[in-house]
Design a protein around this motif. Structure first.
Motif, short mmCIF file in Angstrom:
data_model
loop_
_atom_site.label_atom_id
_atom_site.label_comp_id
_atom_site.label_asym_id
_atom_site.label_seq_id
_atom_site.Cartn_x
_atom_site.Cartn_y
_atom_site.Cartn_z
N VAL A 110 11.67 14.87 12.98
CA VAL A 110 10.34 14.30 12.77
C VAL A 110 9.34 14.69 13.86
N HIS A 113 6.12 16.16 12.60
CA HIS A 113 5.45 15.45 11.51
C HIS A 113 4.23 14.69 12.04
N CYS A 138 6.69 4.62 0.71
CA CYS A 138 6.94 5.39 1.93
C CYS A 138 8.44 5.53 2.15
N SER A 139 8.92 6.74 2.30
CA SER A 139 10.35 6.97 2.49
C SER A 139 10.68 7.45 3.89
N GLY A 140 9.65 7.86 4.63
CA GLY A 140 9.90 8.43 5.94
C GLY A 140 10.19 7.39 7.00
N SER A 160 14.14 4.59 8.49
CA SER A 160 13.55 4.54 7.15
C SER A 160 12.46 3.48 7.12
N SER A 161 11.77 3.34 6.01
CA SER A 161 10.63 2.43 5.93
C SER A 161 11.08 0.98 6.04
N SER A 253 6.00 11.28 8.46
CA SER A 253 6.46 12.16 7.38
C SER A 253 5.28 12.94 6.82
#
Length: 253
Positions: A110, A113, A138-140, A160-161, A253
């Protein structure tokens, strides 16, 4: 008589030519008697082109050796500085120095990002349920940062979120941190997997022996921090109980 003279005349001419040649060689010695290429030492007898090739070869070897020596003595360049994160908007909690320091501890996946502000109390109000709604889709990974009423900055990185959950979730990438005033990062110890748990009225990160590394209430106003087995952390704030002045959740992300 005539025939006899006719046979002797050509022979006489041949002998005369030989005599003239010998006389000329004695008067003017042949230039071949003097060495044409008087190079001394082991190079004697080589043609000029051979000598030039040999000298050029020696010079080339010396230059190549010099280049190797210069390369060996040249200073090794320092590693490139880490890429500074790009934020979609200014943070109300972190300054440029804190952002750079935190970026050094983020997982490699990351580091390049951009940081997108998914939730901020100055923009979205003090509500945990609203934070969950802002996180939908949001998945990041998420970087949760906050400043308490005493000016202390601390937070957590979640793999994760942030969401509602029946139990703890997350991975070993999760960690807690605190600026007191220097950055301290508390990584996963491996003793348990109590990373993150989201309830309607509270958010918990890290646990052990009934204590939480970071606990926030449903109003995102009151919180607590205790040492826990998950991260072996210190108390993140100056006191175990604190009151939040500003909180932000950045999606990486």
């Amino acid at each position: 008589m005539v025939s006899l003279l006719g046979g002797l005349f050509p022979r006489f001419l041949d002998e005369l030519w030989i005599f003239q040649s010998v006389t000329a060689s004695l008067t003017h010695p042949a230039s071949s008697a003097v060495p044409r290429y008087p190079y001394p030492g082991p190079q004697q007898g080589k043609r000029p082109s051979q000598m030039e090739d040999a000298l050029c070869g020696e010079n080339g070897e010396e230059e190549e050796e010099d280049e190797k020596n210069e390369a060996a003595s040249a200073p090794v360049p320092d590693p490139e500085d880490p890429v500074e994160p790009q934020l979609t908007e200014a943070s109300q909690v972190l300054g440029a120095s804190e952002i750079r320091q935190l970026s050094l501890h983020l997982p490699p996946r990351v580091t390049s990002h951009p940081w997108s502000l998914a939730f901020g109390t100055s923009r979205d109000g003090f509500s945990l349920q609203r934070l969950y709604r802002q996180m939908e889709g949001c998945s990041g990974p998420v970087l949760l940062v906050l400043r308490d009423q005493e000016g202390q900055m601390f937070g957590a990185f979640c793999s994760s979120s942030l969401r509602l959950s029946k139990g703890f979730y997350g991975t070993g990438e999760t960690f807690l941190f605190s600026f007191s005033p220097q950055l301290k990062v508390f990584k996963w110890t491996g003793s348990n997997s109590f990373f993150v748990k989201g309830d309607w009225d509270s958010l918990m990160m890290g646990s052990g022996s009934g204590q939480f590394g970071l606990w926030l209430d449903g109003d995102l106003y009151h919180g607590r921090s205790h040492p826990c087995a998950t991260f072996n952390n210190e108390v993140l704030a100056r006191q175990e109980q604190f009151y939040i002045r500003e909180l932000e959740a950045w999606v990486l992300s």
